[in-house]
Structures are given as C-alpha cells and as structure tokens.
Write an enzyme that holds these catalytic residues in place. Structure first.
Site, short mmCIF file in Angstrom:
data_model
loop_
_atom_site.label_atom_id
_atom_site.label_comp_id
_atom_site.label_asym_id
_atom_site.label_seq_id
_atom_site.Cartn_x
_atom_site.Cartn_y
_atom_site.Cartn_z
N HIS A 115 9.52 -14.97 11.86
CA HIS A 115 9.56 -14.27 13.16
C HIS A 115 10.16 -15.15 14.25
CE1 HIS A 115 6.23 -11.15 12.07
NE2 HIS A 115 7.44 -10.73 11.73
N GLU A 126 -6.43 -5.53 8.24
CA GLU A 126 -6.05 -6.94 8.37
C GLU A 126 -7.10 -7.78 9.08
OE1 GLU A 126 -1.86 -7.66 9.07
OE2 GLU A 126 -2.29 -9.69 9.76
N GLU A 182 11.34 -9.43 0.50
CA GLU A 182 9.95 -8.95 0.51
C GLU A 182 9.46 -8.70 -0.93
OE1 GLU A 182 8.26 -8.92 3.33
OE2 GLU A 182 9.67 -8.53 4.97
N LYS A 225 0.63 0.95 8.72
CA LYS A 225 0.89 0.34 10.03
C LYS A 225 2.06 1.07 10.65
CE LYS A 225 -0.58 -4.50 9.69
NZ LYS A 225 -0.07 -5.90 9.73
N ARG A 265 -3.16 14.43 18.78
CA ARG A 265 -4.22 13.50 18.34
C ARG A 265 -4.17 13.21 16.85
NH1 ARG A 265 -6.82 16.69 21.97
NH2 ARG A 265 -7.20 15.66 23.95
N HIS A 270 15.75 -9.22 9.22
CA HIS A 270 14.35 -9.60 9.01
C HIS A 270 14.16 -10.30 7.65
CE1 HIS A 270 9.99 -9.40 9.05
NE2 HIS A 270 10.03 -8.83 7.86
N LYS A 318 1.01 -4.50 -2.83
CA LYS A 318 0.65 -4.20 -1.43
C LYS A 318 -0.54 -3.23 -1.39
CE LYS A 318 2.02 -3.21 3.21
NZ LYS A 318 3.05 -3.08 4.24
N ARG A 326 -5.27 -9.22 4.02
CA ARG A 326 -3.96 -8.61 4.30
C ARG A 326 -3.01 -9.59 4.97
NH1 ARG A 326 -2.69 -2.33 6.29
NH2 ARG A 326 -0.43 -2.61 6.35
N HIS A 379 6.25 -15.36 7.36
CA HIS A 379 6.54 -14.58 8.56
C HIS A 379 6.33 -15.35 9.87
CE1 HIS A 379 7.06 -11.32 5.79
NE2 HIS A 379 7.27 -10.44 6.74
N ASN A 436 1.82 -11.87 5.24
CA ASN A 436 2.64 -12.54 6.25
C ASN A 436 3.22 -13.86 5.76
OD1 ASN A 436 2.10 -10.49 8.06
ND2 ASN A 436 0.25 -11.49 8.82
N1 LIG Z 1 4.90 -0.84 9.15
C1 LIG Z 1 4.99 -1.93 8.41
O1 LIG Z 1 4.05 -2.30 7.70
C2 LIG Z 1 6.26 -2.70 8.44
C3 LIG Z 1 6.48 -3.73 7.50
C4 LIG Z 1 7.69 -4.39 7.51
C5 LIG Z 1 8.67 -4.04 8.44
N2 LIG Z 1 8.42 -3.06 9.34
C6 LIG Z 1 9.44 -2.66 10.32
O2 LIG Z 1 10.55 -2.14 9.61
C7 LIG Z 1 11.72 -2.26 10.41
C8 LIG Z 1 12.87 -2.70 9.56
O3 LIG Z 1 13.09 -1.76 8.54
P1 LIG Z 1 14.46 -1.68 7.74
O4 LIG Z 1 14.85 -3.03 7.30
O5 LIG Z 1 14.30 -0.61 6.74
O6 LIG Z 1 15.50 -1.32 8.88
P2 LIG Z 1 16.16 0.05 9.41
O7 LIG Z 1 15.22 1.18 9.35
O8 LIG Z 1 16.75 -0.28 10.72
O9 LIG Z 1 17.33 0.28 8.36
C9 LIG Z 1 18.38 -0.66 8.27
C10 LIG Z 1 19.75 0.01 8.44
O10 LIG Z 1 20.08 0.70 7.24
C11 LIG Z 1 20.42 2.05 7.52
N3 LIG Z 1 19.96 2.81 6.35
C12 LIG Z 1 18.68 3.09 6.01
N4 LIG Z 1 18.64 3.68 4.81
C13 LIG Z 1 19.91 3.79 4.38
C14 LIG Z 1 20.51 4.30 3.20
N5 LIG Z 1 19.77 4.77 2.18
N6 LIG Z 1 21.85 4.27 3.11
C15 LIG Z 1 22.61 3.74 4.10
N7 LIG Z 1 22.11 3.22 5.23
C16 LIG Z 1 20.77 3.25 5.36
C17 LIG Z 1 19.73 2.38 8.80
O11 LIG Z 1 20.39 3.42 9.49
C18 LIG Z 1 19.82 1.05 9.54
O12 LIG Z 1 21.07 0.94 10.16
C19 LIG Z 1 11.37 -3.23 11.54
O13 LIG Z 1 11.25 -2.50 12.73
C20 LIG Z 1 10.02 -3.77 11.13
O14 LIG Z 1 9.19 -4.09 12.23
C21 LIG Z 1 7.24 -2.39 9.35
ZN LIG Z 2 8.44 -8.69 6.50
#
Ligand SMILES: NC(=O)c1ccc[n+]([C@@H]2O[C@H](COP(=O)([O-])OP(=O)(O)OC[C@H]3O[C@@H](n4cnc5c(N)ncnc54)[C@H](O)[C@@H]3O)[C@@H](O)[C@H]2O)c1
Ligand SMILES: [Zn+2]
Length: 375
Positions: free
Chosen positions: A260, A245, A194, A152, A130, A274, A235, A249, A256, A253
């Site tokens: 998206h 949001e 971003e 999030k 929990r 992305h 942020k 907030r 986005h 987006n």
């Molecule tokens: N929670 C939120 O507020 C929020 C906001 C924006 C995006 N997201 C989410 O984030 C995700 C995308 O995140 P991301 O772009 O970090 O992608 P990711 O976590 O998939 O990382 C991208 C790639 O880089 C590799 N990698 C990560 N760090 C590394 C490093 N230091 N050295 C070498 N390789 C490395 C990973 O293994 C992966 O293959 C999506 O699922 C999206 O929905 C969430």
């Molecule tokens: Zn984004």
C-alpha cells in the site's frame, strides 16, 4: 479461431457464514447459468446490472442474455472504468439509478466487473433501501480470487482508499473464467500476485504447484480454474472464521503494508498496479522476516524467484519512476496503519505457507530495514 472448450462441470466453493452462506461458482462459461441461478435463489426478482464501460463493451450482452433466458428483466447502470469511480459522486449516481429503476428489497443488484465495480455496487447494495441483495460476477483475476469474496464493500475517501464502506455479503458469486480472456495481460499478472499470496500465507503445497504450473494458469484451462478455486477456498475458510477481521483475516494482508505504501507513493496510478505493489510487498515481507531471523534468506529468494518468473516486479528498482525514500515509505505506512507507541502490526512468515500476525513490530526496525533496501 476454434470455439473455447466448454467444461461441463463447474467448481462450487461454499462460503460458510450461517444464514449468510453463499456459493462461488467457478468455471468456463458459467455466466450462461446466471439467470437460472438467480431465478432459483430469488424467484421473481428484477435485476439491476452495475458495470463499467470497458467490461460492458465486452460482456454486458452475454450477462443480459443469460438473464433474459430465464425471463429476468434487467436495467443497466454503467460507470467509468477505474478507481476514480469508487467516489461519492459516482456512488450517489449508482444509488439514484437503482432507486429510479425501482429496485426493491426483493430485487437484486448484479456487480459485473472488477474490484472497482464490485466494491462500488456492493456498497450501493448495502445502503440503498437499507440493504439490497447482490450477486458478484467478477471479471478480473483479482476480483475472482479476492474482492468478490468476503463481503467487504467500499468507496474511497480523500483521506485514503476504502475508508467508507460496509461488510455486506453477496448471495452468490459467479466467476466465469472465460471472461478473463479479454483482460489485458498486465491486469491478469497483477491479479496473479493475490493467487500466489494464498500459497505464501497458508498453503506451501499450493505455492509449489504454482511454481510448476503457472504457465498453464496463465494460458487458461483447468489449471486456471483449479488455481482460482484453491484461492477462493482459502479466502472462504479465513472469512468464515473471521468475517469482520478481528484476527486471522489480517493474514490476507500479507505484503499489503509495504505494498500500500508503494501504491500510495505512485499515486494509485497505472504506474504501479495493486497486484504489482503486492508482489513487491510480499517479497519485502519475506525479506523482513528473514532479517528478523524467523525464516531463511533462501525462502525470501524462492518467493522473489517465482514472482519474477511470471513477470511481476520483485525489486524496488523496478518501481517505474524510482522507489520512494525510506522516510516517505514510513510516513505512508504510518498513514495506512495505526502506529501504537512506535509499534506496528505486521504479517510475517516463518516459511512458505506459514504467515502469522506479528502485533508489535518496532517502527524503527522497519525503517532500518527500508534504509538498507533503499539507501
Ligand atoms: N473488497 C475487497 O475485499 C477487495 C479486495 C481486493 C481489492 N479490492 C479493490 O478492488 C479494486 C481493484 O480491482 P481490479 O484490479 O479488478 O480493478 P478494476 O475493477 O479497476 O479492473 C481493472 C481494469 O480492467 C478492466 N476490466 C475488468 N474486467 C475486464 C475484462 N474481463 N476484460 C477487459 N477489461 C476488463 C476494467 O475496466 C479496468 O479498467 C480496488 O479498488 C481495490 O480496493 C477490494
Ligand atoms: Zn490485495
């Protein structure tokens, strides 16, 4: 090769959320302080590190030794890299592994990775027993400026991304900018979209600084740390005013809605990352704002010019495999967002740094714009 310069000072950004407030610690080499910081926040806690195989290969040993230096024992849960890990089967594996490792309410989960690991481990922490406390150690630029901050957490549904999740704030974020040195350049560039977003949505001076200094941000060093800190401050300020949001907030987006739709059309594949989709989406949002007469066409051109300068896509013809048709874009936009009586909520801009929520944009007007852009 010479050893990287270790700056003695880190930048600390406070996320002000009353009893759930926490620090974001930004700087080169800050991972080394992870054990000390955890010991100070949760004396006696045990730790489970959740990471992906790629990040683990590069940075797990450093995280483990930072914990060991403060005599903190850690278990490791490793998932496959990529969006596919934000799924029910992998979520189940992570939850079962945390329970098997006897991580209790007084213990901690550490999310070591990009947004995928952060969202997955954060959601597991939100639900196992929990709710467990967790620490974000973001390893991508996107995660350092965006996904690790704000609480999030989510996994994906077969009906769409991030549809199963929870708001669950971390107790600490340690953003070690040195970890970004192993990130593929394309991933860094995508995350930069971003960073630019924070300037475009609310801070014209920051955007102007990025236009002047982006090379140093890409090269590393103090300009990178400053840009990450400014992004996190932006942020954090928005999240502390609108955690769930219900209003402001939504400004985060910017770009986005279009972005998206482009990502979905590309099947959320490596074809379009992305941040690349968001670069295109932000240009479209400014062009759409110009078409509505709320900002000048020169503003949209300035946005596109900068994003193109860093190597991000800014024109729909740059979408690998070709852009989707206007009809398909509209279907995807309608799936992503609720269309109420033919109207959509959009983030538009009166200028650089002046984004606003437009709650009743006619879907037909968006379609007309896309037909112009896409033919
Ligand atoms: N929670 C939120 O507020 C929020 C906001 C924006 C995006 N997201 C989410 O984030 C995700 C995308 O995140 P991301 O772009 O970090 O992608 P990711 O976590 O998939 O990382 C991208 C790639 O880089 C590799 N990698 C990560 N760090 C590394 C490093 N230091 N050295 C070498 N390789 C490395 C990973 O293994 C992966 O293959 C999506 O699922 C999206 O929905 C969430
Ligand atoms: Zn984004």
């Amino acid at each position: 090769m010479t050893a990287p310069l270790r700056l003695p000072d880190s930048i600390v950004v406070d996320v002000a959320l009353g009893a759930r407030s926490y620090d974001i610690v930004i700087g080169r080499g800050t991972l080394a302080s992870l054990g000390e910081r955890i010991a100070a926040l949760r004396p006696g806690a045990r730790v489970a590190i959740v990471t992906d195989a790629t990040v683990g290969r590069h940075h797990l040993a450093a995280a483990e030794s930072a914990l060991a230096a403060s005599r903190i024992g850690s278990e490791v849960v490793t998932v496959a890299p990529g969006e596919g890990s934000k799924s029910f089967p992998v979520f189940q594996e992570v939850c079962e592994a945390l329970i098997k490792a006897r991580i209790e309410r007084s213990d901690l989960v550490v999310a070591l990775g990009g947004g995928v690991v952060g969202d997955l481990a954060g959601f597991a922490a939100a639900t196992v027993r929990r709710g467990l406390d967790y620490v974000q150690v973001p390893t991508t630029l996107l995660a350092q400026v965006d996904s690790s901050v704000g609480g999030k957490t989510a996994i994906d549904s077969r009906h769409g991304k991030n549809l199963i999740g929870a708001f669950h704030q971390p107790i600490l974020v340690v953003a070690d900018t040195e970890l970004l040195d192993t990130l593929p350049p394309r991933e860094f560039r995508a995350g930069y979209a971003e960073v630019a977003k924070y300037g475009l949505l609310g801070d014209a001076a920051f955007f102007a600084r990025l236009e002047a200094d982006w090379r140093q941000v890409f090269a590393g060093g103090p300009a990178r740390e400053q840009a990450i800190a400014t992004s996190c401050r932006a942020k954090a300020a928005i999240v502390s005013r609108d955690e769930r949001e219900t209003g402001e907030r939504a400004l985060l987006n910017l770009g986005h809605t279009f972005g998206h739709a482009l990502e979905a059309a590309a099947g959320f594949s490596d074809r379009l990352l992305h941040g690349e989709a968001i670069s295109l989406g932000m240009v479209l949002a400014f062009q759409f704002s110009a078409r509505r007469g709320v900002t000048g066409a020169d503003t949209a051109e300035r946005v596109a010019y900068h994003l193109a300068a860093v190597g991000l896509p800014t024109h729909l013809l740059e979408v690998p495999g070709g852009p989707p048709a206007a009809d398909q874009m509209m279907d995807l936009i309608a799936q992503d967002k609720k269309v109420r009586r033919g109207r959509l909520t959009f983030i538009l801009a009166r200028g650089i740094g002046q984004a606003f929520v437009a709650p009743d944009v006619e879907a037909d007007e968006v379609k007309g714009f896309l037909v112009e852009k896409l033919g």
